[in-house]
Design a protein around this motif. Sequence first.
Motif, PDB file in Angstrom:
ATOM      1  N   LEU A 199      -6.473   2.791  -4.541  1.00  0.00           N
ATOM      2  CA  LEU A 199      -5.237   3.732  -3.823  1.00  0.00           C
ATOM      3  C   LEU A 199      -4.238   3.914  -5.114  1.00  0.00           C
ATOM      4  O   LEU A 199      -4.072   5.217  -5.374  1.00  0.00           O
TER       5      LEU A 199
ATOM      6  N   THR B 152      -3.191   5.672   5.360  1.00  0.00           N
ATOM      7  CA  THR B 152      -4.239   6.019   6.373  1.00  0.00           C
ATOM      8  C   THR B 152      -5.580   5.094   5.998  1.00  0.00           C
ATOM      9  O   THR B 152      -6.334   4.803   6.885  1.00  0.00           O
ATOM     10  N   ILE B 153      -5.811   5.382   4.454  1.00  0.00           N
ATOM     11  CA  ILE B 153      -6.859   4.767   4.027  1.00  0.00           C
ATOM     12  C   ILE B 153      -6.773   3.098   4.202  1.00  0.00           C
ATOM     13  O   ILE B 153      -7.782   2.304   4.641  1.00  0.00           O
ATOM     14  N   ALA B 154      -5.672   2.486   3.828  1.00  0.00           N
ATOM     15  CA  ALA B 154      -5.783   1.267   4.031  1.00  0.00           C
ATOM     16  C   ALA B 154      -5.773   0.612   5.281  1.00  0.00           C
ATOM     17  O   ALA B 154      -6.496  -0.343   5.772  1.00  0.00           O
TER      18      ALA B 154
ATOM     19  N   TYR C  99       0.820  -1.191   0.060  1.00  0.00           N
ATOM     20  CA  TYR C  99      -0.057   0.040   0.000  1.00  0.00           C
ATOM     21  C   TYR C  99       0.850   1.111  -0.063  1.00  0.00           C
ATOM     22  O   TYR C  99       0.267   2.366  -0.573  1.00  0.00           O
TER      23      TYR C  99
ATOM     24  N   GLU D 145      -7.330   2.124   7.905  1.00  0.00           N
ATOM     25  CA  GLU D 145      -8.993   2.208   8.198  1.00  0.00           C
ATOM     26  C   GLU D 145      -9.713   1.107   7.687  1.00  0.00           C
ATOM     27  O   GLU D 145     -10.521   0.406   8.545  1.00  0.00           O
ATOM     28  N   VAL D 146      -9.423   0.753   6.379  1.00  0.00           N
ATOM     29  CA  VAL D 146     -10.268  -0.152   5.706  1.00  0.00           C
ATOM     30  C   VAL D 146     -10.023  -1.503   6.400  1.00  0.00           C
ATOM     31  O   VAL D 146     -10.853  -2.385   6.502  1.00  0.00           O
TER      32      VAL D 146
ATOM     33  N   MET E 197      -6.454   7.079  -6.523  1.00  0.00           N
ATOM     34  CA  MET E 197      -6.246   8.123  -5.502  1.00  0.00           C
ATOM     35  C   MET E 197      -4.963   8.815  -5.586  1.00  0.00           C
ATOM     36  O   MET E 197      -5.003   9.896  -5.912  1.00  0.00           O
TER      37      MET E 197
ATOM     38  N   LEU F 183      -8.608  -2.709  -3.070  1.00  0.00           N
ATOM     39  CA  LEU F 183      -8.085  -1.598  -2.567  1.00  0.00           C
ATOM     40  C   LEU F 183      -7.019  -1.140  -2.898  1.00  0.00           C
ATOM     41  O   LEU F 183      -6.853   0.060  -3.163  1.00  0.00           O
TER      42      LEU F 183
ATOM     43  N   LEU G  22      -1.394   9.155   2.562  1.00  0.00           N
ATOM     44  CA  LEU G  22      -2.751   8.953   2.487  1.00  0.00           C
ATOM     45  C   LEU G  22      -3.203   7.414   2.251  1.00  0.00           C
ATOM     46  O   LEU G  22      -4.254   7.022   2.571  1.00  0.00           O
ATOM     47  N   SER G  23      -2.329   6.836   1.432  1.00  0.00           N
ATOM     48  CA  SER G  23      -2.472   5.228   1.357  1.00  0.00           C
ATOM     49  C   SER G  23      -2.606   4.384   2.401  1.00  0.00           C
ATOM     50  O   SER G  23      -3.377   3.759   2.809  1.00  0.00           O
TER      51      SER G  23
END
Length: 673
Positions: A365, A320-322, A251, A324-325, A368, A361, A317-318
């Motif tokens: 990313l 953080t998103i990964a 990620y 949380e998911v 994004m 995912l 950002l990647s």
Amino acid sequence: MRTGKTTAHRYREYIRDISVIFVMLLPLAVCQAILLLIIRLLGVGEYGYISSFFKQLLDVFHSFYPIALCIATAYHFSYKKGIASVGTVIYTLVMYYLISMASIDMKKGIFIPDDALMAIFSGGVTVYYCTLFPLRELHPLRLDFATNLLWNTLNFFCFIILSLLVSLAFHSTGEYLTSWSLSEFVNPMSFGGSLIYEFSRGAMWSIGINAHQLMSFLKDSLDSNTIENIAAWKGGYANISIINSMFYYIYAGIGGAGNTLSLLLVILLLAKDKKHMAFALMALPLAFFNINELILFGLPVIFNPIMIIPFILVPLLSITIAYEVIEIGMVPAATHITDWILPPLLNAYIASEGSISAVVLQVLLIMMGMVVYAPFYMKYIGVMTASDGKPVIQPIMEKVTFVEMLEEIQHEAQESMCRVEARNLIHKMMNEGEFTMMYQPQFDMANNHFCAEALVRYRDVDGKLHPPTFINAFLKVGAIEQLDSIVLDCVLEDMSKMSLHADDRVSINISTETFSSPTFLDMLQDKIKGWGVDPRNIEIEITEEAILEHEYQVHKNIDTLHQIGITVAMDDFGSGYASFPHLLQYPFDKVKFDRSLLLETETKKGRHLYQLLSQISSLGQCKIVAEGVETEQQKEFVHSCGITSIQGFYFQRPVFFAEIKRLIEARRNEEKR
């Protein structure tokens, strides 16, 4: 009117210089990437021995790259600043080693520094130091050899002290950062620690530091803790950690550090320049194996203030998103250890043990990352969208493409070859043949004073006389002051044998570099005293270029020359620049009209211009000399403009010393009658 460089212009120069330096070494970086790929592919089974051979070759490339970067930085900027390149490179290597010693255990013996940031830092600091305290040329035949040797020795000693102080500062800072990074606060397997860890890695990469090497202690800890955590999870007595080694590979390293696969896709979609498109296609195959040196050094991303921002931001950002998911259970954590070189999508599928959601995912990313990279890339190439939706070009940044950088390197290589040829020519001229002077008289129809311009020539070992085209060679390698010194000795030696009256003059051309030097006057007076020449018989000719570049020093030198009885002439008046104001601002004794002005007098406009310049020059109370008079018509014309002093083939071609001496003696005999 000359103005300083704007911030935007300095920025463009900065980007271009850094790009040129990194692209010069791009073949090394690409070779490292290819070797690493080969090692990974052949690193199993019966190919282990071959893989080991390539590993040794990779170590050689890896060790040599920072030193090559150090040399390239010093050479490029020293050449651009016009200072001694060889000396600057030597100074740079000394500083680089001294700084690097702070973090090396010297008991291990000889070492090769491998820090790219320290390489560039050493080059930049050294060039700045050598600009403030220039190295002096050492030539055994020069009178100032001993003085220059002493100066360079003291200069080098001071530079060593500076380097040691910088090394001490880096050592102290490095110890502090290491102790801080080992704290629990920077634990790369925690969410907060992962952001700090990834930010640090991105920041280091963005300025040329191999983050994997500098943070190897954390990386090794991360790998070992990952193995232990997965083993404990499989044994049923620990929860799987969301953030582990594979998490970063999947990620935060899609296509390499900075998730640069997204950037390559942005270039392929948005590039208006076919060169950028071709460059992205070249880098894409390597990016599929998470090797991104080509895009880092070629675009460049490294040392690029615009592209650094998304390069650091996208992985954060990647993560953080990964995180949380995965934490809410939409995507499983990575539980299978994979190699970082495994291609994107495939590595997500294998590391998550067959989860399609992990692949989805990763795709999201990548998309994004493209959204974040796009506006920065558009700004970088200077393409913005107007209100009507049409692309417009903004003068924010000159386009710097891979092909353009290669063309720049080719140009610099050609320039380098020219300098080598110039040095070889100068070396041959200094050791074979001799410099000799010719003299072209100036005839004054108003009085009988003698004046002649000294013109340097070179006679080779075969006796062939060469025109002054070799002067360009001295200019190209920064040795023009040495040539001026030789010319002064030749002319003053001839003058010591001439029968000159107090009002007679021999005019000597002095280059901009020499005349604007603070040491010029001392050198000139020493030579005058050594040859026993009356200063009143000397006239110094300078071009207007010296005024434009060194106004204060030129004005000061002219005043001092007048005090010791030497007259000063402006040469090549009318050939360019803004000559008129300088006639009134500087106390020139004589102005020599460039031959090109006389050639233009065949037209009515040219004749009017010549007459106007004659009137302006007389306002400055300067004696005027018309150069390039070759015909009776030209002589009559300049005389009609009120000019009585003439130099040209119509009266006399340049002659050697014996002939000019005979002409002087003939004139003296004629005066006695």
